[in-house]
Design an enzyme around this catalytic site. Structure first.
Site, PDB file in Angstrom:
ATOM      1  N   THR A 113       0.869  -1.173   0.000  1.00 46.55           N
ATOM      2  CA  THR A 113       0.000   0.000   0.000  1.00 46.55           C
ATOM      3  C   THR A 113       0.907   1.224   0.000  1.00 46.55           C
ATOM      4  O   THR A 113       1.657   1.429   0.957  1.00 46.55           O
ATOM      5  CB  THR A 113      -0.895   0.023   1.259  1.00 46.55           C
ATOM      6  OG1 THR A 113      -1.643  -1.189   1.305  1.00 46.55           O
ATOM      7  CG2 THR A 113      -1.852   1.201   1.217  1.00 46.55           C
ATOM      8  N   LYS A 147      -7.901   1.453  -3.155  1.00 51.63           N
ATOM      9  CA  LYS A 147      -7.575   0.999  -1.796  1.00 51.63           C
ATOM     10  C   LYS A 147      -7.742   2.133  -0.776  1.00 51.63           C
ATOM     11  O   LYS A 147      -8.358   1.956   0.278  1.00 51.63           O
ATOM     12  CB  LYS A 147      -6.128   0.475  -1.797  1.00 51.63           C
ATOM     13  CG  LYS A 147      -5.480   0.309  -0.447  1.00 51.63           C
ATOM     14  CD  LYS A 147      -5.708  -1.043   0.143  1.00 51.63           C
ATOM     15  CE  LYS A 147      -5.151  -1.115   1.549  1.00 51.63           C
ATOM     16  NZ  LYS A 147      -5.455  -2.354   2.218  1.00 51.63           N
ATOM     17  N   LYS A 149      -1.807   4.951   8.650  1.00 56.79           N
ATOM     18  CA  LYS A 149      -1.016   5.047   7.414  1.00 56.79           C
ATOM     19  C   LYS A 149      -1.944   5.264   6.202  1.00 56.79           C
ATOM     20  O   LYS A 149      -1.729   6.156   5.394  1.00 56.79           O
ATOM     21  CB  LYS A 149      -0.206   3.756   7.214  1.00 56.79           C
ATOM     22  CG  LYS A 149       0.492   3.687   5.870  1.00 56.79           C
ATOM     23  CD  LYS A 149       1.095   2.325   5.552  1.00 56.79           C
ATOM     24  CE  LYS A 149       1.550   2.268   4.097  1.00 56.79           C
ATOM     25  NZ  LYS A 149       2.130   1.017   3.695  1.00 56.79           N
TER      26      LYS A 149
HETATM   27  P1  NAD Z   1       6.140  -5.777   7.210  1.00 62.10           P
HETATM   28  O1  NAD Z   1       6.823  -4.594   7.817  1.00 62.10           O
HETATM   29  O2  NAD Z   1       5.852  -6.978   8.048  1.00 62.10           O
HETATM   30  O3  NAD Z   1       6.942  -6.270   5.908  1.00 62.10           O
HETATM   31  C1  NAD Z   1       7.689  -5.448   5.057  1.00 62.10           C
HETATM   32  C2  NAD Z   1       8.992  -6.160   4.753  1.00 62.10           C
HETATM   33  O4  NAD Z   1       9.734  -5.407   3.806  1.00 62.10           O
HETATM   34  C3  NAD Z   1       9.891  -6.323   5.987  1.00 62.10           C
HETATM   35  O5  NAD Z   1      10.191  -7.692   6.204  1.00 62.10           O
HETATM   36  C4  NAD Z   1      11.139  -5.505   5.634  1.00 62.10           C
HETATM   37  O6  NAD Z   1      12.352  -6.054   6.156  1.00 62.10           O
HETATM   38  C5  NAD Z   1      11.109  -5.567   4.129  1.00 62.10           C
HETATM   39  N1  NAD Z   1      11.879  -4.497   3.500  1.00 62.10           N
HETATM   40  C6  NAD Z   1      11.967  -3.191   3.845  1.00 62.10           C
HETATM   41  N2  NAD Z   1      12.809  -2.526   3.029  1.00 62.10           N
HETATM   42  C7  NAD Z   1      13.251  -3.428   2.130  1.00 62.10           C
HETATM   43  C8  NAD Z   1      14.162  -3.364   1.036  1.00 62.10           C
HETATM   44  N3  NAD Z   1      14.742  -2.224   0.692  1.00 62.10           N
HETATM   45  N4  NAD Z   1      14.411  -4.501   0.337  1.00 62.10           N
HETATM   46  C9  NAD Z   1      13.836  -5.683   0.683  1.00 62.10           C
HETATM   47  N5  NAD Z   1      12.967  -5.809   1.714  1.00 62.10           N
HETATM   48  C10 NAD Z   1      12.685  -4.693   2.428  1.00 62.10           C
HETATM   49  O7  NAD Z   1       4.774  -5.192   6.595  1.00 62.10           O
HETATM   50  P2  NAD Z   1       3.493  -6.040   6.119  1.00 62.10           P
HETATM   51  O8  NAD Z   1       2.487  -6.068   7.218  1.00 62.10           O
HETATM   52  O9  NAD Z   1       3.944  -7.282   5.467  1.00 62.10           O
HETATM   53  O10 NAD Z   1       2.892  -5.030   5.037  1.00 62.10           O
HETATM   54  C11 NAD Z   1       3.462  -4.892   3.737  1.00 62.10           C
HETATM   55  C12 NAD Z   1       2.598  -3.938   2.937  1.00 62.10           C
HETATM   56  O11 NAD Z   1       1.273  -4.448   2.855  1.00 62.10           O
HETATM   57  C13 NAD Z   1       2.483  -2.527   3.524  1.00 62.10           C
HETATM   58  O12 NAD Z   1       2.516  -1.592   2.465  1.00 62.10           O
HETATM   59  C14 NAD Z   1       1.133  -2.551   4.217  1.00 62.10           C
HETATM   60  O13 NAD Z   1       0.543  -1.275   4.298  1.00 62.10           O
HETATM   61  C15 NAD Z   1       0.344  -3.462   3.309  1.00 62.10           C
HETATM   62  N6  NAD Z   1      -0.784  -4.154   3.958  1.00 62.10           N
HETATM   63  C16 NAD Z   1      -0.623  -4.762   5.159  1.00 62.10           C
HETATM   64  C17 NAD Z   1      -1.703  -5.405   5.748  1.00 62.10           C
HETATM   65  C18 NAD Z   1      -1.562  -6.076   7.089  1.00 62.10           C
HETATM   66  O14 NAD Z   1      -2.589  -6.445   7.670  1.00 62.10           O
HETATM   67  N7  NAD Z   1      -0.354  -6.297   7.592  1.00 62.10           N
HETATM   68  C19 NAD Z   1      -2.947  -5.437   5.114  1.00 62.10           C
HETATM   69  C20 NAD Z   1      -3.075  -4.839   3.850  1.00 62.10           C
HETATM   70  C21 NAD Z   1      -1.978  -4.191   3.285  1.00 62.10           C
END
Ligand code: NAD
Length: 290
Positions: free
Chosen positions: A87, A162, A237
């Site tokens: 997102t 979204k 966010k």
């Molecule tokens: P998270 O923080 O658990 O995962 C993100 C991952 O990206 C981390 O493991 C981090 O180490 C990695 N990362 C960061 N910088 C990086 C880079 N330069 N290269 C490689 N990896 C890198 O977050 P999440 O909960 O998995 O969410 C991911 C996305 O999905 C976000 O944009 C969030 O808004 C969206 N989202 C999350 C949910 C939820 O319920 N968690 C629901 C819908 C959407």
């Protein structure tokens, strides 16, 4: 297909594992060293992306997406598709898609709803922006990771859908919670409040499917001490992204703005971090008008 998966966090890891389980060859990279079941590990994003048919990213925000895209796009083969499921702000999504197009690649922005449960169960909903051709190529992957993919138009439109959806969600959750708190003070039982509203014109997903009052309506995070679920800081966010987009587009969104202010206060000053976004109900319960 040969798939690269960059960002193996709470959402990315189970999504990548599902693709591998379905028989695709998946190579992952996460800057924090995270891994996923059945997924090979590369030493960098570009290494994972080399030779991949589709490169999927699932990253925290638009700035990180832009820097990862700048690294991986040059490593991708012409005709491959960059599929971002994070997102992020609409502007970043469109900028990355333009960069991919210049390099002869397809690009899709495909943020999800359904949370961590949907990611592990393969039941996410994808809201997708990008070309018909790229959408058709990614379709079999959406079918594995999710139960529904809606093609919303050109690049950026997935993110637009979204944040509009989540702006409605933030506003209706607050409205539902403040109405419960008022009903309490007027001596109405929560059961009666639920029974009436869930079958009357005040009904909504927040009331009917995700009721913020414990012990009332279907099982929801309220029945589990407001453990997320969908954390208040993630709602904050998304509300921030919707206001950023509203400013850029000169759209008047007073309710979205107010929801942003309330969630910001909740997360930053009122102990809301790490709680489900429906924990707005105990917040209102504890307060008067002052
Ligand atoms: P998270 O923080 O658990 O995962 C993100 C991952 O990206 C981390 O493991 C981090 O180490 C990695 N990362 C960061 N910088 C990086 C880079 N330069 N290269 C490689 N990896 C890198 O977050 P999440 O909960 O998995 O969410 C991911 C996305 O999905 C976000 O944009 C969030 O808004 C969206 N989202 C999350 C949910 C939820 O319920 N968690 C629901 C819908 C959407």
């Amino acid at each position: 297909m040969k798939i690269a998966f960059i960002g193996l966090g709470n959402m990315g890891a189970p999504m990548a594992a599902n693709l591998s389980k379905a028989g695709h060859e998946v190579t992952g990279f996460d800057v924090a060293g995270a891994t996923a079941e059945g997924v090979g590990t590369a030493a960098s994003g570009p290494e994972a992306a080399t030779g991949a048919d589709v490169v999927i990213t699932m990253l925290p925000n638009g700035q990180i997406l832009r820097s990862v895209a700048a690294e991986v796009i040059p490593a991708m083969s012409p005709g491959a598709v960059l599929l971002d499921c994070s997102t992020v702000d609409v502007e970043s999504a469109r900028a990355v898609a333009d960069q991919a197009a210049e390099a002869g690649l397809g690009a899709l922005d495909a943020p999800v709803s359904g949370g961590i449960g949907g990611a592990s169960g393969g039941t996410l909903t994808f809201m997708v922006g990008g070309s018909d051709e790229a959408f058709a190529k990614a379709r079999p992957l959406f079918d594995i990771m999710g139960q529904k993919a809606v093609h919303c138009g050109p690049s950026g439109n997935g993110q637009a859908a979204k944040i509009c959806n989540n702006m409605i969600l933030g506003v209706t959750m607050i409205a539902t919670c403040e109405a419960f708190a008022l009903a309490d003070k007027l001596g109405l039982s929560r059961e009666a409040m639920f029974d009436v509203v869930s079958t009357s014109s005040g009904y909504s997903w927040s009331m009917n499917a995700y009721c913020p009052a414990p012990g009332v309506g279907p099982q929801s995070p309220a029945d589990n001490g407001y453990k997320p679920g969908f954390a208040a800081e993630l709602m904050l966010k998304d509300l921030g992204l919707s206001q950023q987009a509203a400013e850029a587009a000169d759209a008047d969104t007073p309710m979205g703005q107010r929801a942003l202010e309330l969630y910001r206060a909740f997360v930053e000053d009122e102990g809301g971090t790490g709680r489900d976004f429906s924990a707005m109900l105990p917040r209102f319960e504890e307060r008067g008008r002052g």
